[in-house]
Enzyme design. Sequence first.
Site, PDB file in Angstrom:
ATOM      1  N   GLU A 142       0.848  -1.197   0.000  1.00 25.26           N
ATOM      2  CA  GLU A 142       0.000   0.000   0.000  1.00 25.26           C
ATOM      3  C   GLU A 142       0.879   1.240   0.000  1.00 25.26           C
ATOM      4  O   GLU A 142       2.033   1.193   0.448  1.00 25.26           O
ATOM      5  CB  GLU A 142      -0.896  -0.042   1.247  1.00 25.26           C
ATOM      6  CG  GLU A 142      -1.800   1.143   1.464  1.00 25.26           C
ATOM      7  CD  GLU A 142      -2.879   1.273   0.403  1.00 25.26           C
ATOM      8  OE1 GLU A 142      -2.523   1.681  -0.729  1.00 25.26           O
ATOM      9  OE2 GLU A 142      -4.056   1.013   0.701  1.00 25.26           O
ATOM     10  N   ASP A 143       0.342   2.349  -0.507  1.00 24.39           N
ATOM     11  CA  ASP A 143       1.114   3.589  -0.515  1.00 24.39           C
ATOM     12  C   ASP A 143       1.085   4.282   0.842  1.00 24.39           C
ATOM     13  O   ASP A 143       2.113   4.739   1.339  1.00 24.39           O
ATOM     14  CB  ASP A 143       0.646   4.530  -1.629  1.00 24.39           C
ATOM     15  CG  ASP A 143      -0.846   4.847  -1.551  1.00 24.39           C
ATOM     16  OD1 ASP A 143      -1.568   4.186  -0.769  1.00 24.39           O
ATOM     17  OD2 ASP A 143      -1.302   5.745  -2.290  1.00 24.39           O
ATOM     18  N   ASP A 146      -3.728   5.759   6.365  1.00 23.51           N
ATOM     19  CA  ASP A 146      -4.230   7.011   6.927  1.00 23.51           C
ATOM     20  C   ASP A 146      -4.972   6.695   8.224  1.00 23.51           C
ATOM     21  O   ASP A 146      -4.362   6.493   9.263  1.00 23.51           O
ATOM     22  CB  ASP A 146      -5.116   7.705   5.900  1.00 23.51           C
ATOM     23  CG  ASP A 146      -5.404   9.159   6.247  1.00 23.51           C
ATOM     24  OD1 ASP A 146      -5.461   9.480   7.436  1.00 23.51           O
ATOM     25  OD2 ASP A 146      -5.589   9.975   5.319  1.00 23.51           O
ATOM     26  N   PHE A 195      -1.755  16.381   3.813  1.00 22.46           N
ATOM     27  CA  PHE A 195      -2.167  15.708   2.577  1.00 22.46           C
ATOM     28  C   PHE A 195      -0.976  15.711   1.633  1.00 22.46           C
ATOM     29  O   PHE A 195      -0.520  16.761   1.183  1.00 22.46           O
ATOM     30  CB  PHE A 195      -3.366  16.382   1.927  1.00 22.46           C
ATOM     31  CG  PHE A 195      -4.091  15.443   0.996  1.00 22.46           C
ATOM     32  CD1 PHE A 195      -5.212  14.742   1.422  1.00 22.46           C
ATOM     33  CD2 PHE A 195      -3.627  15.225  -0.303  1.00 22.46           C
ATOM     34  CE1 PHE A 195      -5.864  13.854   0.576  1.00 22.46           C
ATOM     35  CE2 PHE A 195      -4.268  14.341  -1.149  1.00 22.46           C
ATOM     36  CZ  PHE A 195      -5.392  13.654  -0.708  1.00 22.46           C
ATOM     37  N   ARG A 208       0.220  11.965  -9.680  1.00 21.13           N
ATOM     38  CA  ARG A 208       0.866  10.656  -9.723  1.00 21.13           C
ATOM     39  C   ARG A 208       2.170  10.726 -10.525  1.00 21.13           C
ATOM     40  O   ARG A 208       3.062   9.899 -10.343  1.00 21.13           O
ATOM     41  CB  ARG A 208      -0.071   9.608 -10.335  1.00 21.13           C
ATOM     42  CG  ARG A 208      -1.337   9.335  -9.516  1.00 21.13           C
ATOM     43  CD  ARG A 208      -1.996   8.045  -9.968  1.00 21.13           C
ATOM     44  NE  ARG A 208      -3.365   7.905  -9.486  1.00 21.13           N
ATOM     45  CZ  ARG A 208      -3.711   7.430  -8.296  1.00 21.13           C
ATOM     46  NH1 ARG A 208      -2.766   7.075  -7.437  1.00 21.13           N
ATOM     47  NH2 ARG A 208      -4.976   7.316  -7.939  1.00 21.13           N
TER      48      ARG A 208
END
Length: 228
Positions: A142-143, A146, A195, A208
């Site tokens: 996963e990136d 959160d 963010f 991206r």
Amino acid sequence: MTTNSTETKASAKSFIKIADDEKGYPLDQFCIPKHYEEDLERVLIPEGLINDRTERLARDIVETFGNEAIVVLCVLKGGYKFFTDLVDKIQVLNRNRGHSIQMAVDFIRLKSYMNESSTGKIEVIGGDNLENLKGKNVLIVEDIIDTGRTMQQLLELMSSVQPKSVKVASLLLKRTPLSVGYIPDYIGFEVPNLFLVGYALDYNEFFRDLSHICVINSNGKEKYSIQQ
């Protein structure tokens, strides 16, 4: 800062912690695509540092699994860059160490965000039949973690197909008061409650194509927001 329960669980994990007051790096010290120059506040994690940290995570993963075969499951879209680099580095280790681990790859696409907010539920909008993972060692890539709700829901979905084992590697773990306390098995960086975009992390599908992990500014949020 994370909650006490999160900090306790994280104490056994190895990661680089980026402080809340970390200033990062000026944009003009890096190669930033011209179309994003007015949309970013600063570079928080340069691509070179991400690359080195990913190499160490690859080594940790190989040492954990030993001679066991694994299926590396990429969470699209944000995880594709970290996934690609991580798999490449595991392959290098396989060629140059006394033992190697057999790898297969698979993909799943999820959606849980609109603009800056989580929708509160996981939506599987693409991917192969997860039944193929039954009885196998699965490494989910996963990136960013959160709140942790999305990953918890994915792990519940995974348990229904009865894999042999499941571990999670996340490039980023965000410190947020909304965290449910979930901590992945492998963590690249613990980051402030900002963010972040770049290195395949997006804001409504933009950014991206940015190599470094950067902090988006108010201009970028307004320019690329989805009108509801």
